[in-house]
Write a protein that holds these residues in place. Structure first.
Motif, PDB file in Angstrom:
ATOM      1  N   GLY A  17      57.633 -21.172 -41.461  1.00 40.86           N
ATOM      2  CA  GLY A  17      56.601 -21.775 -42.302  1.00 40.86           C
ATOM      3  C   GLY A  17      55.277 -21.992 -41.609  1.00 40.86           C
ATOM      4  N   MET A  18      55.033 -21.294 -40.510  1.00 40.61           N
ATOM      5  CA  MET A  18      53.776 -21.422 -39.778  1.00 40.61           C
ATOM      6  C   MET A  18      53.144 -20.043 -39.585  1.00 40.61           C
ATOM      7  SD  MET A  18      54.915 -24.201 -36.877  1.00 40.61           S
ATOM      8  CE  MET A  18      56.235 -23.183 -36.246  1.00 40.61           C
ATOM      9  N   PRO A  19      52.791 -19.357 -40.667  1.00 42.37           N
ATOM     10  CA  PRO A  19      52.322 -17.968 -40.548  1.00 42.37           C
ATOM     11  C   PRO A  19      51.041 -17.808 -39.748  1.00 42.37           C
ATOM     12  CG  PRO A  19      51.899 -18.809 -42.740  1.00 42.37           C
ATOM     13  CD  PRO A  19      52.742 -19.849 -42.034  1.00 42.37           C
ATOM     14  N   ASP A  20      50.258 -18.859 -39.617  1.00 39.06           N
ATOM     15  CA  ASP A  20      48.993 -18.766 -38.886  1.00 39.06           C
ATOM     16  C   ASP A  20      49.082 -19.314 -37.467  1.00 39.06           C
ATOM     17  OD1 ASP A  20      47.704 -17.631 -41.103  1.00 39.06           O
ATOM     18  OD2 ASP A  20      47.402 -19.619 -41.976  1.00 39.06           O
ATOM     19  N   TYR A  21      50.290 -19.578 -36.990  1.00 40.25           N
ATOM     20  CA  TYR A  21      50.474 -20.117 -35.634  1.00 40.25           C
ATOM     21  C   TYR A  21      49.942 -19.117 -34.615  1.00 40.25           C
ATOM     22  CZ  TYR A  21      52.685 -22.466 -31.699  1.00 40.25           C
ATOM     23  OH  TYR A  21      52.908 -23.125 -30.532  1.00 40.25           O
ATOM     24  N   LYS A  22      49.156 -19.586 -33.688  1.00 36.09           N
ATOM     25  CA  LYS A  22      48.541 -18.731 -32.678  1.00 36.09           C
ATOM     26  C   LYS A  22      49.211 -18.962 -31.320  1.00 36.09           C
ATOM     27  CE  LYS A  22      45.340 -17.470 -35.573  1.00 36.09           C
ATOM     28  NZ  LYS A  22      45.768 -16.500 -36.513  1.00 36.09           N
ATOM     29  N   PHE A  23      49.243 -17.911 -30.505  1.00 32.71           N
ATOM     30  CA  PHE A  23      49.819 -18.013 -29.168  1.00 32.71           C
ATOM     31  C   PHE A  23      49.110 -17.030 -28.251  1.00 32.71           C
ATOM     32  CE2 PHE A  23      52.579 -15.750 -32.131  1.00 32.71           C
ATOM     33  CZ  PHE A  23      52.555 -14.462 -31.612  1.00 32.71           C
ATOM     34  N   ALA A  24      49.196 -17.297 -26.959  1.00 31.79           N
ATOM     35  CA  ALA A  24      48.581 -16.421 -25.969  1.00 31.79           C
ATOM     36  C   ALA A  24      49.449 -15.179 -25.786  1.00 31.79           C
ATOM     37  CB  ALA A  24      48.437 -17.163 -24.639  1.00 31.79           C
ATOM     38  N   VAL A  25      48.802 -14.038 -25.557  1.00 33.54           N
ATOM     39  CA  VAL A  25      49.507 -12.767 -25.393  1.00 33.54           C
ATOM     40  C   VAL A  25      48.995 -12.072 -24.134  1.00 33.54           C
ATOM     41  CG1 VAL A  25      50.003 -10.522 -26.422  1.00 33.54           C
ATOM     42  CG2 VAL A  25      49.709 -12.523 -27.897  1.00 33.54           C
TER      43      VAL A  25
END
Length: 73
Positions: A17-25
């Motif tokens: 339920g967090m489709p816009d969650y951002k993370f470092a890549v």
């Protein structure tokens, strides 16, 4: 997160339920990276994390009218 696992992580974000969650890549693979490459990946990760955290700070301020009350959406 390495580039190889981004699609799986994005799918999990949607499922949770967090489709816009951002993370470092960072690049993949890292298992055979030199010390210099690992240090560069670490610097890149810190910079990405800094940008993500500061975006959250701006959202909190916008939601709460400039104070630190409110939640990061």
């Amino acid at each position: 997160m390495t580039t190889r696992f981004v699609s799986a992580a994005e799918m999990m974000c949607r499922v949770l339920g967090m489709p816009d969650y951002k993370f470092a890549v960072i690049g993949h693979p890292i298992s055979n990276a030199s010390d210099e490459q690992l240090a560069a990946y670490a610097r890149a990760t810190v910079e990405q994390a800094r940008r993500l955290l500061l975006q959250g700070e701006r959202r909190v301020r916008a939601v709460s009218g400039g104070s630190w009350r409110g939640r990061v959406d």
